[in-house]
Design a protein around this motif. Structure first.
Motif, PDB file in Angstrom:
ATOM      1  N   GLY A  42      95.349  -5.322  20.909  1.00 31.97           N
ATOM      2  CA  GLY A  42      96.129  -5.269  22.234  1.00 31.97           C
ATOM      3  C   GLY A  42      97.766  -5.117  22.029  1.00 31.97           C
ATOM      4  O   GLY A  42      98.194  -4.520  20.906  1.00 31.97           O
ATOM      5  N   PHE A  90     105.441   0.991  22.358  1.00 34.72           N
ATOM      6  CA  PHE A  90     105.590   0.942  23.834  1.00 34.72           C
ATOM      7  C   PHE A  90     106.813   0.474  24.238  1.00 34.72           C
ATOM      8  O   PHE A  90     106.895  -0.822  24.005  1.00 34.72           O
ATOM      9  CB  PHE A  90     104.303   0.711  24.469  1.00 34.72           C
ATOM     10  N   GLY A 105     106.267   3.493  28.903  1.00 35.77           N
ATOM     11  CA  GLY A 105     106.477   4.937  28.443  1.00 35.77           C
ATOM     12  C   GLY A 105     105.374   5.151  27.728  1.00 35.77           C
ATOM     13  O   GLY A 105     104.261   4.599  27.469  1.00 35.77           O
ATOM     14  N   PRO A 106     105.409   6.741  27.129  1.00 38.11           N
ATOM     15  CA  PRO A 106     104.205   7.188  26.852  1.00 38.11           C
ATOM     16  C   PRO A 106     104.081   6.710  25.382  1.00 38.11           C
ATOM     17  O   PRO A 106     103.103   7.183  24.556  1.00 38.11           O
ATOM     18  CB  PRO A 106     104.700   8.727  26.626  1.00 38.11           C
ATOM     19  N   ARG A 109     104.661   7.021  17.997  1.00 38.02           N
ATOM     20  CA  ARG A 109     103.901   6.722  16.970  1.00 38.02           C
ATOM     21  C   ARG A 109     104.629   6.722  15.654  1.00 38.02           C
ATOM     22  O   ARG A 109     105.258   7.684  15.462  1.00 38.02           O
ATOM     23  CB  ARG A 109     102.702   7.608  16.774  1.00 38.02           C
TER      24      ARG A 109
ATOM     25  N   GLN B  34      97.183  -8.840  35.700  1.00 37.19           N
ATOM     26  CA  GLN B  34      97.191  -7.417  35.989  1.00 37.19           C
ATOM     27  C   GLN B  34      96.234  -6.620  34.930  1.00 37.19           C
ATOM     28  O   GLN B  34      95.776  -6.792  33.852  1.00 37.19           O
ATOM     29  CB  GLN B  34      98.851  -6.817  35.358  1.00 37.19           C
ATOM     30  N   PHE B  36      95.350  -2.819  33.464  1.00 35.92           N
ATOM     31  CA  PHE B  36      96.025  -1.559  33.173  1.00 35.92           C
ATOM     32  C   PHE B  36      94.914  -0.744  32.663  1.00 35.92           C
ATOM     33  O   PHE B  36      93.743  -1.030  32.097  1.00 35.92           O
ATOM     34  CB  PHE B  36      96.974  -1.611  32.102  1.00 35.92           C
ATOM     35  N   GLN B  38      94.261   2.727  29.869  1.00 27.24           N
ATOM     36  CA  GLN B  38      95.221   3.442  28.807  1.00 27.24           C
ATOM     37  C   GLN B  38      94.083   4.621  28.380  1.00 27.24           C
ATOM     38  O   GLN B  38      93.160   4.457  27.945  1.00 27.24           O
ATOM     39  CB  GLN B  38      95.498   2.406  27.736  1.00 27.24           C
ATOM     40  N   GLY B  41      95.937   7.979  23.428  1.00 24.78           N
ATOM     41  CA  GLY B  41      97.224   8.835  23.031  1.00 24.78           C
ATOM     42  C   GLY B  41      98.380   8.503  24.194  1.00 24.78           C
ATOM     43  O   GLY B  41      99.432   9.187  23.947  1.00 24.78           O
ATOM     44  N   LYS B  42      97.965   7.648  24.969  1.00 25.58           N
ATOM     45  CA  LYS B  42      98.706   7.823  26.281  1.00 25.58           C
ATOM     46  C   LYS B  42      99.455   6.525  26.494  1.00 25.58           C
ATOM     47  O   LYS B  42      98.774   5.616  25.796  1.00 25.58           O
ATOM     48  CB  LYS B  42      98.158   7.976  27.574  1.00 25.58           C
ATOM     49  N   GLY B  43     100.596   5.998  27.432  1.00 24.64           N
ATOM     50  CA  GLY B  43     100.939   4.947  27.631  1.00 24.64           C
ATOM     51  C   GLY B  43      99.948   4.088  28.712  1.00 24.64           C
ATOM     52  O   GLY B  43      98.471   4.537  28.960  1.00 24.64           O
ATOM     53  N   LEU B  44     100.263   3.004  29.111  1.00 21.61           N
ATOM     54  CA  LEU B  44      99.431   2.175  30.105  1.00 21.61           C
ATOM     55  C   LEU B  44      99.886   2.556  31.628  1.00 21.61           C
ATOM     56  O   LEU B  44     100.941   2.762  31.913  1.00 21.61           O
ATOM     57  CB  LEU B  44      99.698   0.688  29.750  1.00 21.61           C
ATOM     58  N   SER B  46      99.376   0.861  35.417  1.00 21.97           N
ATOM     59  CA  SER B  46      98.891  -0.173  36.302  1.00 21.97           C
ATOM     60  C   SER B  46      97.850   0.151  37.116  1.00 21.97           C
ATOM     61  O   SER B  46      97.865   1.289  38.049  1.00 21.97           O
ATOM     62  CB  SER B  46     100.112  -1.011  36.714  1.00 21.97           C
ATOM     63  N   LEU B  89      92.981  -2.867  30.005  1.00 24.44           N
ATOM     64  CA  LEU B  89      93.551  -3.964  29.484  1.00 24.44           C
ATOM     65  C   LEU B  89      94.017  -4.930  30.572  1.00 24.44           C
ATOM     66  O   LEU B  89      94.507  -4.517  31.632  1.00 24.44           O
ATOM     67  CB  LEU B  89      94.791  -3.613  28.680  1.00 24.44           C
ATOM     68  N   PHE B 104      98.821  -9.693  26.575  1.00 26.48           N
ATOM     69  CA  PHE B 104      97.724  -8.755  26.660  1.00 26.48           C
ATOM     70  C   PHE B 104      96.422  -9.265  25.989  1.00 26.48           C
ATOM     71  O   PHE B 104      96.339 -10.098  24.922  1.00 26.48           O
ATOM     72  CB  PHE B 104      98.131  -7.433  26.191  1.00 26.48           C
ATOM     73  N   SER B 106      92.953  -7.455  24.047  1.00 24.05           N
ATOM     74  CA  SER B 106      92.866  -6.384  23.239  1.00 24.05           C
ATOM     75  C   SER B 106      92.087  -5.128  23.847  1.00 24.05           C
ATOM     76  O   SER B 106      92.017  -4.105  23.359  1.00 24.05           O
ATOM     77  CB  SER B 106      92.002  -6.765  21.693  1.00 24.05           C
TER      78      SER B 106
END
Lengths: 113, 114
Positions: A42, A90, A105-106, A109, B34, B36, B38, B41-44, B46, B89, B104, B106
């Motif tokens: 996580g 992040f 944000g995106p 890495r 909350q 989320f 994902q 390869g991207k962000g989270l 909501s 998540l 969070f 996992s």
């Protein structure tokens, strides 16, 4: 309105090198956060800020430093990178209030060899 | 220290099925919980936020419930679609201390098969 942006998107470092990750938000948020995400674990909070000029430690702060000189920017620094810092980083932000979610944000890495 | 657990870690279902994702937390002193999403390869992003005083929240085909006293939340997805494939998540915002920190789980990796 770009939301939360992070630079760079990807970086390879050698052990012992230093670097700074930049997070910027254009939503006038007071709170900003840096997380790291490792496989199967996580997201874990590294450092956070509750306003311009303030910073505080999160769950896993060792090996990192942060600065919040401007309200819209939150910088994460690695002074001497270690392979254990290989992760996806992040940034997130939100405003005051219990009903406000965090905007992410995106991600950046980072690979430390 | 707050701990958040999500079960199962991975789930694969055929398109059209209704499904439930589970989240449990150890400290009931929370402001909100909350969910989320994902994508790889991207962000989270909501999905839903439930205040500690609320029992559930709904958005489209998603419904999240909260039982604060037992430390549990569920995310119900109706009529699943391949586009729902992602990692989900769960996170809780703790009410101890001054910061609005999220803890969070996992995640549950969901695959919806066409």
């Amino acid at each position: 309105n770009a939301g939360v942006t992070q630079t760079p998107k990807f970086r390879v470092l050698k052990t012992g090198q230093s670097m700074t990750l930049l997070c910027a938000q254009d939503m006038n948020h007071e709170y900003m956060y840096w997380y790291r995400q490792d496989p199967g674990m996580g997201l874990r909070l590294i450092h956070y800020s509750v306003g311009e000029g303030t910073t505080a430690k999160g769950e896993v702060p060792d090996g990192y430093n942060v600065s919040r000189l401007k309200k819209q920017n939150f910088l994460l620094g690695l002074e001497s990178a270690a392979p254990s810092q290989t992760s996806v980083y992040f940034c997130a932000s939100n405003t005051w209030g219990r009903q406000e979610t965090q905007y992410f944000g995106p991600g950046t890495r980072l690979l430390v060899l | 220290k707050q701990e958040v657990t999500q079960i199962p870690a991975a789930l694969s279902v055929p398109e059209g099925e209704n499904l439930v994702l589970n989240c449990s937390f150890t400290d009931s002193a929370i402001y909100n919980l909350q969910w989320f999403r994902q994508d790889p390869g991207k962000g989270l992003t909501s999905l839903l936020l439930i205040q500690s005083s609320q029992r559930e929240q709904t958005s489209g085909r998603l419904n999240a419930s909260l039982d604060k006293s037992s430390g549990r939340s569920t995310l119900y997805i109706a009529a699943s679609q391949p586009g729902d494939s992602a990692t989900y998540l769960c996170a809780v915002m703790g009410a101890r201390g001054s910061a609005r920190q999220l803890t969070f789980g996992s995640g549950t990796q969901l695959t919806v098969l066409p």
